[in-house]
Design a protein around this motif. Structure first.
Motif, PDB file in Angstrom:
ATOM      1  N   GLN A 259       3.562   6.507 -15.162  1.00  0.00           N
ATOM      2  CA  GLN A 259       2.240   6.491 -14.836  1.00  0.00           C
ATOM      3  C   GLN A 259       1.895   5.737 -13.796  1.00  0.00           C
ATOM      4  O   GLN A 259       0.194   6.126 -13.363  1.00  0.00           O
ATOM      5  N   VAL A 260       1.422   3.889 -13.708  1.00  0.00           N
ATOM      6  CA  VAL A 260       1.594   3.441 -13.312  1.00  0.00           C
ATOM      7  C   VAL A 260       1.792   3.800 -11.924  1.00  0.00           C
ATOM      8  O   VAL A 260       3.006   3.806 -10.980  1.00  0.00           O
ATOM      9  N   VAL A 261       0.857   4.041 -10.740  1.00  0.00           N
ATOM     10  CA  VAL A 261       1.604   4.509  -9.458  1.00  0.00           C
ATOM     11  C   VAL A 261       2.126   3.009  -8.938  1.00  0.00           C
ATOM     12  O   VAL A 261       1.682   1.981  -9.204  1.00  0.00           O
ATOM     13  N   ALA A 262       2.942   3.213  -8.104  1.00  0.00           N
ATOM     14  CA  ALA A 262       3.137   1.575  -7.394  1.00  0.00           C
ATOM     15  C   ALA A 262       2.597   1.497  -5.651  1.00  0.00           C
ATOM     16  O   ALA A 262       2.477   2.157  -5.862  1.00  0.00           O
ATOM     17  N   PRO A 263       2.453   0.044  -5.833  1.00  0.00           N
ATOM     18  CA  PRO A 263       1.204   0.475  -4.518  1.00  0.00           C
ATOM     19  C   PRO A 263       1.795   0.327  -3.555  1.00  0.00           C
ATOM     20  O   PRO A 263       3.342   0.451  -3.017  1.00  0.00           O
ATOM     21  N   GLN A 264       1.469   1.287  -2.402  1.00  0.00           N
ATOM     22  CA  GLN A 264       2.036   0.886  -1.009  1.00  0.00           C
ATOM     23  C   GLN A 264       1.175   0.893   0.420  1.00  0.00           C
ATOM     24  O   GLN A 264       0.003   1.779   0.188  1.00  0.00           O
ATOM     25  N   VAL A 265       1.794   0.595   1.181  1.00  0.00           N
ATOM     26  CA  VAL A 265       0.748  -0.626   2.152  1.00  0.00           C
ATOM     27  C   VAL A 265       0.833   1.186   3.225  1.00  0.00           C
ATOM     28  O   VAL A 265       1.503   1.299   4.047  1.00  0.00           O
ATOM     29  N   ASP A 266      -0.509   2.299   3.780  1.00  0.00           N
ATOM     30  CA  ASP A 266      -0.776   2.497   4.235  1.00  0.00           C
ATOM     31  C   ASP A 266      -1.578   2.140   5.216  1.00  0.00           C
ATOM     32  O   ASP A 266      -2.425   2.183   4.955  1.00  0.00           O
ATOM     33  N   THR A 267      -1.529   1.807   6.770  1.00  0.00           N
ATOM     34  CA  THR A 267      -2.187   1.864   7.686  1.00  0.00           C
ATOM     35  C   THR A 267      -2.658   2.948   8.354  1.00  0.00           C
ATOM     36  O   THR A 267      -3.223   2.444   9.077  1.00  0.00           O
ATOM     37  N   SER A 268      -2.563   4.043   7.964  1.00  0.00           N
ATOM     38  CA  SER A 268      -2.769   5.169   8.453  1.00  0.00           C
ATOM     39  C   SER A 268      -4.541   5.911   7.869  1.00  0.00           C
ATOM     40  O   SER A 268      -5.139   5.922   8.225  1.00  0.00           O
ATOM     41  N   TYR A 269      -4.780   4.687   6.849  1.00  0.00           N
ATOM     42  CA  TYR A 269      -6.084   5.058   6.749  1.00  0.00           C
ATOM     43  C   TYR A 269      -6.821   4.040   7.000  1.00  0.00           C
ATOM     44  O   TYR A 269      -6.460   3.264   7.685  1.00  0.00           O
ATOM     45  N   GLN A 270      -8.461   3.957   7.372  1.00  0.00           N
ATOM     46  CA  GLN A 270      -9.377   3.502   7.502  1.00  0.00           C
ATOM     47  C   GLN A 270     -10.138   2.951   6.252  1.00  0.00           C
ATOM     48  O   GLN A 270      -9.640   3.018   5.432  1.00  0.00           O
ATOM     49  N   VAL A 271     -10.282   1.358   6.979  1.00  0.00           N
ATOM     50  CA  VAL A 271     -10.292   0.256   6.064  1.00  0.00           C
ATOM     51  C   VAL A 271     -11.943   0.247   6.366  1.00  0.00           C
ATOM     52  O   VAL A 271     -12.568  -0.089   7.075  1.00  0.00           O
ATOM     53  N   LEU A 272     -13.060   0.235   5.025  1.00  0.00           N
ATOM     54  CA  LEU A 272     -14.952  -0.353   5.098  1.00  0.00           C
ATOM     55  C   LEU A 272     -14.711  -1.306   4.468  1.00  0.00           C
ATOM     56  O   LEU A 272     -14.025  -1.370   3.433  1.00  0.00           O
ATOM     57  N   ILE A 273     -15.003  -2.837   4.674  1.00  0.00           N
ATOM     58  CA  ILE A 273     -15.018  -3.660   4.219  1.00  0.00           C
ATOM     59  C   ILE A 273     -16.468  -3.946   3.386  1.00  0.00           C
ATOM     60  O   ILE A 273     -17.448  -4.436   4.933  1.00  0.00           O
ATOM     61  N   LEU A 274     -17.430  -4.201   2.723  1.00  0.00           N
ATOM     62  CA  LEU A 274     -18.661  -4.557   2.749  1.00  0.00           C
ATOM     63  C   LEU A 274     -18.460  -5.487   1.229  1.00  0.00           C
ATOM     64  O   LEU A 274     -18.112  -5.994   0.173  1.00  0.00           O
ATOM     65  N   ASN A 275     -19.418  -6.640   2.141  1.00  0.00           N
ATOM     66  CA  ASN A 275     -19.944  -8.287   1.581  1.00  0.00           C
ATOM     67  C   ASN A 275     -20.096  -8.157   0.313  1.00  0.00           C
ATOM     68  O   ASN A 275     -21.936  -7.352   0.785  1.00  0.00           O
ATOM     69  N   ALA A 276     -19.951  -8.245  -1.186  1.00  0.00           N
ATOM     70  CA  ALA A 276     -21.548  -8.072  -1.623  1.00  0.00           C
ATOM     71  C   ALA A 276     -21.739  -9.450  -2.649  1.00  0.00           C
ATOM     72  O   ALA A 276     -21.553 -10.119  -3.646  1.00  0.00           O
TER      73      ALA A 276
END
Length: 210
Positions: A95-112
């Motif tokens: 049930q553990v999903v393997a990580p996959q680098v997918d650069t098709s996603y947009q990324v929003l970074i919030l510095n907290a």
């Protein structure tokens, strides 16, 4: 002197001529040694009543414990707290999903965090992992005391990409939560009009501490 007409008196037997029955009666045998008041021979002792009561009490306790144990096990089995069927460990692992680098996603970074430079540092890591600069946006969160750096994804289908992004920035938690997606919608349109999913990285106080 006896009269000539008197009947003759029988002669008395001498001691040598004593009847044989008298001789036999005088002979001793093994029964002559039996005492007049013999003690009881082979008498059994009466059973101790205390012993009988102790045995009954012991069996009663054993039976009570057995009944209570059966009742408890039956209740646990009926309520699902006791399961005799072996569980497969491979099911939980699968049930553990393997990580996959997918650069098709947009990324929003919030510095907290209070450190303004951490947001830019995370953006650089994401771009170095293969994302285009135009697809990675950096901004400040509404708070500066977020404890743990976390990658948030909007749907279950995005979990593998979220885990891949978490590994790309040096390790982070992942969470299925669209709370931070209100800053930027979960799906944004590209220049060609295609919808694209988005991942949100909230930089926490733990980033770069190791």
């Amino acid at each position: 002197m006896p009269s000539p007409t008197s009947p003759a008196e029988p002669e008395q037997p001498t001691s040598a001529e004593a009847p044989a029955s008298a001789v036999r009666a005088a002979a001793k045998d093994r029964f002559d040694d039996v005492p007049h008041h013999p003690a009881r021979v082979g008498a059994h002792r009466a059973e101790n009543p205390r012993l009988r009561v102790g045995v009954i009490v012991l069996w009663s306790v054993v039976a009570t414990v057995a009944i209570v144990a059966v009742g408890v096990l039956s209740t646990m089995f009926a309520t699902g707290r006791l399961d005799f069927a072996p569980r497969s460990e491979s099911t939980a692992t699968s049930q553990v999903v393997a990580p996959q680098v997918d650069t098709s996603y947009q990324v929003l970074i919030l510095n907290a965090t209070p450190d303004a430079a951490l947001g830019q540092a995370v953006r650089d890591d994401v771009i170095a992992a293969g994302w285009a600069e135009a697809d990675v946006e950096e901004s400040n969160a509404s708070s500066d005391d977020f404890p743990t750096t976390t990658v948030y994804y909007g749907t279950a289908a995005d979990e593998a990409a979220a885990r891949g992004l978490a590994d790309a920035i040096g390790g982070a938690e992942v969470s299925l939560d669209d709370t931070y997606q209100v800053v930027a919608p979960p799906e944004t349109a590209s220049a060609e009009g295609e919808t694209r999913s988005q991942l949100v990285v909230v930089v926490g106080l733990d980033f770069g501490s190791e």
